[in-house]
Design an enzyme around this catalytic site. Structure first.
Site, short mmCIF file in Angstrom:
data_model
loop_
_atom_site.label_atom_id
_atom_site.label_comp_id
_atom_site.label_asym_id
_atom_site.label_seq_id
_atom_site.Cartn_x
_atom_site.Cartn_y
_atom_site.Cartn_z
N ASP A 225 -23.32 98.32 -15.92
CA ASP A 225 -22.05 98.70 -16.56
C ASP A 225 -22.26 100.12 -17.09
O ASP A 225 -23.40 100.60 -17.16
CB ASP A 225 -21.76 97.69 -17.69
CG ASP A 225 -20.46 97.95 -18.43
OD1 ASP A 225 -19.61 98.72 -17.93
OD2 ASP A 225 -20.28 97.40 -19.54
N CYS A 265 -19.09 95.91 -13.08
CA CYS A 265 -17.77 95.47 -13.49
C CYS A 265 -16.69 96.51 -13.20
O CYS A 265 -15.52 96.16 -13.07
CB CYS A 265 -17.77 95.11 -14.98
SG CYS A 265 -18.34 96.46 -16.04
N ARG A 293 -11.48 89.16 -9.63
CA ARG A 293 -10.81 89.14 -10.94
C ARG A 293 -9.47 88.41 -10.82
O ARG A 293 -9.07 87.63 -11.67
CB ARG A 293 -10.56 90.57 -11.46
CG ARG A 293 -11.81 91.40 -11.73
CD ARG A 293 -12.65 90.85 -12.87
NE ARG A 293 -11.91 90.69 -14.11
CZ ARG A 293 -11.69 91.66 -15.01
NH1 ARG A 293 -12.20 92.86 -14.81
NH2 ARG A 293 -11.02 91.42 -16.12
N1 NVA Z 1 -18.56 97.92 -21.37
C1 NVA Z 1 -17.36 98.50 -20.82
C2 NVA Z 1 -16.70 97.55 -19.91
C3 NVA Z 1 -15.46 98.07 -19.24
C4 NVA Z 1 -14.83 97.08 -18.33
C5 NVA Z 1 -16.45 98.89 -21.96
O1 NVA Z 1 -16.32 98.12 -22.93
O2 NVA Z 1 -15.86 99.97 -21.92
N1 CP Z 2 -13.82 95.65 -15.34
C1 CP Z 2 -12.70 95.83 -16.07
O1 CP Z 2 -12.42 95.08 -17.03
O2 CP Z 2 -11.94 96.86 -15.67
P1 CP Z 2 -10.67 97.47 -16.42
O3 CP Z 2 -11.21 98.12 -17.67
O4 CP Z 2 -10.10 98.45 -15.45
O5 CP Z 2 -9.74 96.36 -16.77
#
Ligand code: NVA
Ligand code: CP
Length: 309
Positions: A225, A265, A293
């Site tokens: 991530d 993700c 998703r």
């Molecule tokens: N760890 C990231 C995930 C985004 C889908 C965030 O919280 O920005």
């Molecule tokens: N992976 C995910 O939650 O992507 P978004 O932030 O685009 O929803």
């Protein structure tokens, strides 16, 4: 049946559901992906997102439309939420209009408070603590790639925050081995690790380490991530050298199992947590994961709305 037991429930943490419920949800997602039908008969989903989103917003919306329902975007900037109306007041009002509510915000405490005051199901669409909807899709992807979840070894590399937390809980629930490799100052929350270890007891192993190379050895899934999450943008530059040893690149991937796949993700910062070559390479399952998703959240919506008979 496990799936019926989800009717009317909240989904605030991956650990809000049991192992049989999670397995039933993943089976429903797989069935829906194959074209199985279910309908919610004009139910309305509210999306209350205080952070940006592409995948979660669009996949929840399309899932609800495909189930025959409707979606309302409750953008905090154009509702009274952005002006600070208290959560208990907002929750009791939205409860009277909507059938189900998905919230993306910063503090887990806020969605817990929403769930306390709203009688309708409340879904965690990402907080700083957890991202449980993401992990439903990830587990579906691993199941599709390996034909099983129990005994598969998943290694997460990077920041020990929301995605890592839900992955720890999800892998523990389904009996997958989970290794989380992070810099020393970015380990997962102790309470989540303890909860995952308790769920995994007798089923699988939970390993927390700072050693990326040892962590990937023999792994079947490498997962990463972004190194600076939403709300942490000011720290992005100082984090780069700290997280560099955890980058998923061709060299690290070569140390994993011969059948290893790569997940992220998304959105990704190419050449930071993952190289362009790996993202576009033959081991990448990122687009399959992103597609899932839709299927996983459609199953979740159908189950929480009681559309499964
Ligand atoms: N760890 C990231 C995930 C985004 C889908 C965030 O919280 O920005
Ligand atoms: N992976 C995910 O939650 O992507 P978004 O932030 O685009 O929803």
């Amino acid at each position: 049946m496990s799936i019926q037991a989800l009717r009317g429930r909240d989904f605030l943490s991956l650990a809000d559901i049991s192992t049989p419920e999670l397995n039933a949800l993943l089976q429903l997602a797989a069935d829906l992906k194959q074209g199985a039908c279910t309908a919610t008969s004009q139910k309305v989903l509210g999306l209350l997102f205080s952070k940006a989103s592409t995948r979660t917003r669009v996949s929840f919306s399309v899932a609800m439309y495909q189930l025959g329902g409707q979606v309302i975007d409750l953008n905090p900037n154009v509702t009274q939420v952005g002006r600070g109306e208290p959560i208990p007041d907002t929750a009791r009002v939205l409860d009277r209009y909507l059938d189900i509510l998905a919230i993306r915000t910063f503090h887990q405490a806020d969605i817990l408070e929403f769930a306390r005051y709203a009688r309708i199901p409340v879904i965690n669409a990402l907080t700083d603590l957890e991202h449980p909807c993401q992990i439903l899709a990830d587990l579906l992807t691993v199941q599709e790639c390996f034909g099983r979840l129990a005994g598969v070894t998943v290694t997460y590399l990077g920041d020990g925050n929301n995605v890592a937390h839900s992955l720890l809980l999800g892998c523990a629930l389904v009996g997958a081995n989970i290794r989380v490799a992070t810099p020393a100052s970015y380990v997962p929350a102790a309470a989540i690790v303890e909860q995952a270890r308790s769920l995994a007891t007798g089923k699988s192993e939970v390993t927390i380490t700072t050693d990326a190379i040892t962590a990937v050895k023999g792994s079947q899934v490498l997962y990463t991530d972004v190194w600076a999450s939403m709300g942490q943008e000011a720290e992005a530059t100082e984090r780069l050298p700290i997280f560099q040893p955890y980058q998923i690149n061709a060299d690290l991937l070569s140390k994993a199992g011969p059948d290893a796949i790569v997940l992220h993700c998304l959105p990704a910062h190419r050449e930071e947590e993952i190289t362009d070559t790996v993202m576009e390479g033959e081991r990448s399952r990122l687009w399959q994961q992103a597609e899932n998703r839709l299927h996983a959240q459609k199953a979740l919506l159908a189950a929480l709305l009681g559309a499964i008979h």
